[in-house]
Design a protein around this motif. Structure first.
Motif, PDB file in Angstrom:
ATOM      1  N   VAL A 146      -6.143   3.939   4.416  1.00 42.36           N
ATOM      2  CA  VAL A 146      -5.405   4.166   3.169  1.00 42.36           C
ATOM      3  C   VAL A 146      -3.912   3.909   3.384  1.00 42.36           C
ATOM      4  O   VAL A 146      -3.241   3.308   2.533  1.00 42.36           O
ATOM      5  CB  VAL A 146      -5.675   5.577   2.606  1.00 42.36           C
ATOM      6  CG1 VAL A 146      -4.730   5.916   1.457  1.00 42.36           C
ATOM      7  CG2 VAL A 146      -7.129   5.684   2.143  1.00 42.36           C
ATOM      8  N   GLN A 147      -3.383   4.334   4.519  1.00 44.21           N
ATOM      9  CA  GLN A 147      -1.970   4.073   4.825  1.00 44.21           C
ATOM     10  C   GLN A 147      -1.682   2.576   4.893  1.00 44.21           C
ATOM     11  O   GLN A 147      -0.673   2.104   4.354  1.00 44.21           O
ATOM     12  CB  GLN A 147      -1.568   4.736   6.149  1.00 44.21           C
ATOM     13  CG  GLN A 147      -1.487   6.241   6.080  1.00 44.21           C
ATOM     14  CD  GLN A 147      -1.333   6.862   7.464  1.00 44.21           C
ATOM     15  OE1 GLN A 147      -1.261   6.171   8.477  1.00 44.21           O
ATOM     16  NE2 GLN A 147      -1.291   8.180   7.497  1.00 44.21           N
ATOM     17  N   THR A 150      -1.891   1.067   1.388  1.00 47.34           N
ATOM     18  CA  THR A 150      -0.702   1.474   0.629  1.00 47.34           C
ATOM     19  C   THR A 150       0.493   0.628   1.034  1.00 47.34           C
ATOM     20  O   THR A 150       1.247   0.153   0.187  1.00 47.34           O
ATOM     21  CB  THR A 150      -0.415   2.973   0.845  1.00 47.34           C
ATOM     22  OG1 THR A 150      -1.551   3.718   0.401  1.00 47.34           O
ATOM     23  CG2 THR A 150       0.817   3.417   0.077  1.00 47.34           C
ATOM     24  N   ARG A 151       0.667   0.438   2.331  1.00 46.00           N
ATOM     25  CA  ARG A 151       1.789  -0.369   2.820  1.00 46.00           C
ATOM     26  C   ARG A 151       1.693  -1.806   2.314  1.00 46.00           C
ATOM     27  O   ARG A 151       2.690  -2.382   1.866  1.00 46.00           O
ATOM     28  CB  ARG A 151       1.813  -0.333   4.346  1.00 46.00           C
ATOM     29  CG  ARG A 151       3.122  -0.821   4.913  1.00 46.00           C
ATOM     30  CD  ARG A 151       3.260  -0.397   6.345  1.00 46.00           C
ATOM     31  NE  ARG A 151       2.853  -1.477   7.199  1.00 46.00           N
ATOM     32  CZ  ARG A 151       2.457  -1.342   8.455  1.00 46.00           C
ATOM     33  NH1 ARG A 151       2.398  -0.146   9.006  1.00 46.00           N
ATOM     34  NH2 ARG A 151       2.119  -2.373   9.168  1.00 46.00           N
ATOM     35  N   LEU A 153       0.058  -2.906  -0.400  1.00 50.16           N
ATOM     36  CA  LEU A 153       0.241  -2.921  -1.846  1.00 50.16           C
ATOM     37  C   LEU A 153       1.703  -2.696  -2.207  1.00 50.16           C
ATOM     38  O   LEU A 153       2.267  -3.396  -3.073  1.00 50.16           O
ATOM     39  CB  LEU A 153      -0.640  -1.877  -2.521  1.00 50.16           C
ATOM     40  CG  LEU A 153      -0.604  -1.875  -4.052  1.00 50.16           C
ATOM     41  CD1 LEU A 153      -1.029  -3.223  -4.613  1.00 50.16           C
ATOM     42  CD2 LEU A 153      -1.513  -0.782  -4.578  1.00 50.16           C
ATOM     43  N   ASP A 154       2.355  -1.745  -1.544  1.00 52.00           N
ATOM     44  CA  ASP A 154       3.779  -1.501  -1.806  1.00 52.00           C
ATOM     45  C   ASP A 154       4.601  -2.762  -1.530  1.00 52.00           C
ATOM     46  O   ASP A 154       5.488  -3.113  -2.299  1.00 52.00           O
ATOM     47  CB  ASP A 154       4.305  -0.332  -0.969  1.00 52.00           C
ATOM     48  CG  ASP A 154       3.807   1.016  -1.450  1.00 52.00           C
ATOM     49  OD1 ASP A 154       3.218   1.093  -2.549  1.00 52.00           O
ATOM     50  OD2 ASP A 154       4.005   1.996  -0.709  1.00 52.00           O
ATOM     51  N   THR A 157       3.848  -5.344  -4.240  1.00 53.67           N
ATOM     52  CA  THR A 157       4.325  -4.882  -5.550  1.00 53.67           C
ATOM     53  C   THR A 157       5.817  -5.073  -5.654  1.00 53.67           C
ATOM     54  O   THR A 157       6.330  -5.507  -6.683  1.00 53.67           O
ATOM     55  CB  THR A 157       3.950  -3.406  -5.777  1.00 53.67           C
ATOM     56  OG1 THR A 157       2.529  -3.282  -5.680  1.00 53.67           O
ATOM     57  CG2 THR A 157       4.397  -2.928  -7.133  1.00 53.67           C
TER      58      THR A 157
END
Length: 160
Positions: A146-147, A150-151, A153-154, A157
């Motif tokens: 998940v980390q 998230t990294r 996707l961030d 984005t």
């Protein structure tokens, strides 16, 4: 075109997807996204809910009351679809609409007590579905996965 539900192993146990495809992160993410989406959509449907219901209720619970436009930005739901989602939630007494005191042309949407109870139930449903999705991973691997997602996707984005 690659079918999203194509299995990587034949009935006799032999791998049928070329190794160069199995090594492509983009392909793996795409195929996992298809399977994840199906699992979540079907799992929520068994509990008479949709992903958008959860997104709106979670947004209202975490950030507080909002206009339809703000909820659209927070949740990623198109403005044109937001009215339908809010109608469904309002019919179930999960949200309340009231005129915005600063602009009577807008409504402010608030999560109701029933909406908070429903959100807790949907959290349980999603926890179980995520356990199913991530079953091969240990708890530490799940957190790390998940980390990493998230990294990624961030990063993407921010760059778009």
């Amino acid at each position: 075109m690659i079918r999203g539900d194509a299995a990587d192993v034949r009935g006799d146990g032999a791998q049928k997807t070329p190794d160069r495809l199995r090594r492509r992160a983009s392909r793996l993410l795409s195929q996992l996204a298809v399977r994840s989406d199906r699992l979540i959509t079907e799992g929520l449907a068994r509990d008479d809910a949709r992903k958008w219901h959860y997104a709106v209720l979670a947004s209202l619970q975490e950030y507080g009351p909002a206009s339809q436009a703000e909820l659209s930005r927070r949740s990623g739901i198109y403005r044109s679809d937001m009215v339908g989602v809010l109608n469904e939630l309002a019919e179930r007494d999960l949200v309340e609409r009231s005129p915005d005191p600063g602009d009577r042309r807008r409504n402010v949407i608030t999560i109701s007590a029933e909406g908070r109870r429903r959100l807790r139930r949907l959290d349980e449903v999603l926890d179980d579905l995520h356990d199913e999705l991530l079953a091969p991973l240990s708890p530490a691997e799940r957190d790390h996965f998940v980390q990493l997602l998230t990294r990624l996707l961030d990063h993407h984005t921010r760059s778009t």
